[in-house]
Design a protein around this motif. Structure first.
Motif, PDB file in Angstrom:
ATOM      1  N   ILE A 131       0.839  -1.202   0.000  1.00 48.52           N
ATOM      2  CA  ILE A 131       0.000   0.000   0.000  1.00 48.52           C
ATOM      3  C   ILE A 131       0.876   1.255   0.000  1.00 48.52           C
ATOM      4  O   ILE A 131       0.581   2.233  -0.697  1.00 48.52           O
ATOM      5  CB  ILE A 131      -0.971  -0.016   1.186  1.00 48.52           C
ATOM      6  CG1 ILE A 131      -2.032  -1.084   0.949  1.00 48.52           C
ATOM      7  CG2 ILE A 131      -1.634   1.337   1.383  1.00 48.52           C
ATOM      8  CD1 ILE A 131      -2.943  -1.319   2.125  1.00 48.52           C
ATOM      9  N   HIS A 132       1.954   1.228   0.741  1.00 49.39           N
ATOM     10  CA  HIS A 132       2.865   2.373   0.763  1.00 49.39           C
ATOM     11  C   HIS A 132       3.495   2.586  -0.625  1.00 49.39           C
ATOM     12  O   HIS A 132       3.627   3.735  -1.085  1.00 49.39           O
ATOM     13  CB  HIS A 132       3.944   2.177   1.824  1.00 49.39           C
ATOM     14  CG  HIS A 132       4.855   3.329   1.986  1.00 49.39           C
ATOM     15  ND1 HIS A 132       4.444   4.534   2.512  1.00 49.39           N
ATOM     16  CD2 HIS A 132       6.168   3.489   1.665  1.00 49.39           C
ATOM     17  CE1 HIS A 132       5.457   5.375   2.511  1.00 49.39           C
ATOM     18  NE2 HIS A 132       6.516   4.765   2.013  1.00 49.39           N
ATOM     19  N   ALA A 133       3.882   1.496  -1.297  1.00 48.28           N
ATOM     20  CA  ALA A 133       4.460   1.610  -2.645  1.00 48.28           C
ATOM     21  C   ALA A 133       3.432   2.172  -3.628  1.00 48.28           C
ATOM     22  O   ALA A 133       3.776   3.007  -4.475  1.00 48.28           O
ATOM     23  CB  ALA A 133       4.956   0.251  -3.122  1.00 48.28           C
ATOM     24  N   ILE A 134       2.184   1.738  -3.520  1.00 55.30           N
ATOM     25  CA  ILE A 134       1.134   2.264  -4.396  1.00 55.30           C
ATOM     26  C   ILE A 134       0.935   3.753  -4.137  1.00 55.30           C
ATOM     27  O   ILE A 134       0.801   4.554  -5.079  1.00 55.30           O
ATOM     28  CB  ILE A 134      -0.182   1.478  -4.188  1.00 55.30           C
ATOM     29  CG1 ILE A 134      -0.045   0.068  -4.731  1.00 55.30           C
ATOM     30  CG2 ILE A 134      -1.351   2.188  -4.853  1.00 55.30           C
ATOM     31  CD1 ILE A 134      -1.186  -0.846  -4.348  1.00 55.30           C
ATOM     32  N   GLU A 135       0.908   4.116  -2.869  1.00 53.68           N
ATOM     33  CA  GLU A 135       0.743   5.535  -2.523  1.00 53.68           C
ATOM     34  C   GLU A 135       1.868   6.371  -3.105  1.00 53.68           C
ATOM     35  O   GLU A 135       1.629   7.453  -3.661  1.00 53.68           O
ATOM     36  CB  GLU A 135       0.692   5.690  -1.006  1.00 53.68           C
ATOM     37  CG  GLU A 135       0.534   7.119  -0.550  1.00 53.68           C
ATOM     38  CD  GLU A 135       0.588   7.257   0.959  1.00 53.68           C
ATOM     39  OE1 GLU A 135       0.188   8.333   1.436  1.00 53.68           O
ATOM     40  OE2 GLU A 135       1.027   6.317   1.638  1.00 53.68           O
TER      41      GLU A 135
END
Length: 124
Positions: free
Chosen positions: A62-66
């Motif tokens: 999720i952090h990478a997508i953000e």
């Protein structure tokens, strides 16, 4: 006299034999209970470890997508043009923006899978 002693010895052995069997049975039964308890505790530990791993992996994803979305918004002027547009803006801007969002969607499997999950839930 020896036959009397042997007879007495056999009677003594036979009288304590049920106590011996009960004791051995209890020891075996208790060992099975302790083994079962230890197995459950180890299974709980393994479940905790795998759950923690999945949570950390999901958090990283999720952090990478953000970060991908933020980099895309920062690098492309399409988003600011869309946000600060006038009501009579060009439709090509909208189509270009949708195309960029589709690229972000296809780049991340997690986004694609979550969209499919939401669609399935809404169909039910």
């Amino acid at each position: 006299m020896t036959s009397l002693q042997q007879n007495w010895y056999r009677k003594l052995l036979l009288s304590y034999f049920p106590i011996f069997l009960i004791t051995i049975t209890l020891i075996v039964f208790l060992s099975f209970i302790m083994f079962n308890k230890a197995s459950r505790e180890e299974a709980a530990k393994a479940n905790g470890i795998s759950t923690r791993f999945i949570m950390e992996d999901l958090d990283r994803s999720i952090h990478a997508i953000e970060m991908n979305v933020l980099n895309e918004v920062e690098a492309s002027s399409l988003y600011s043009s869309y946000l600060f547009r006038t009501p009579s803006s060009d439709q090509n801007l909208m189509y270009s923006l949708v195309k960029r969002l589709r690229v972000l969607q296809t780049d991340s499997d997690l986004i694609d899978q979550s969209i499919c999950t939401v669609i399935r839930i809404n169909q039910c």
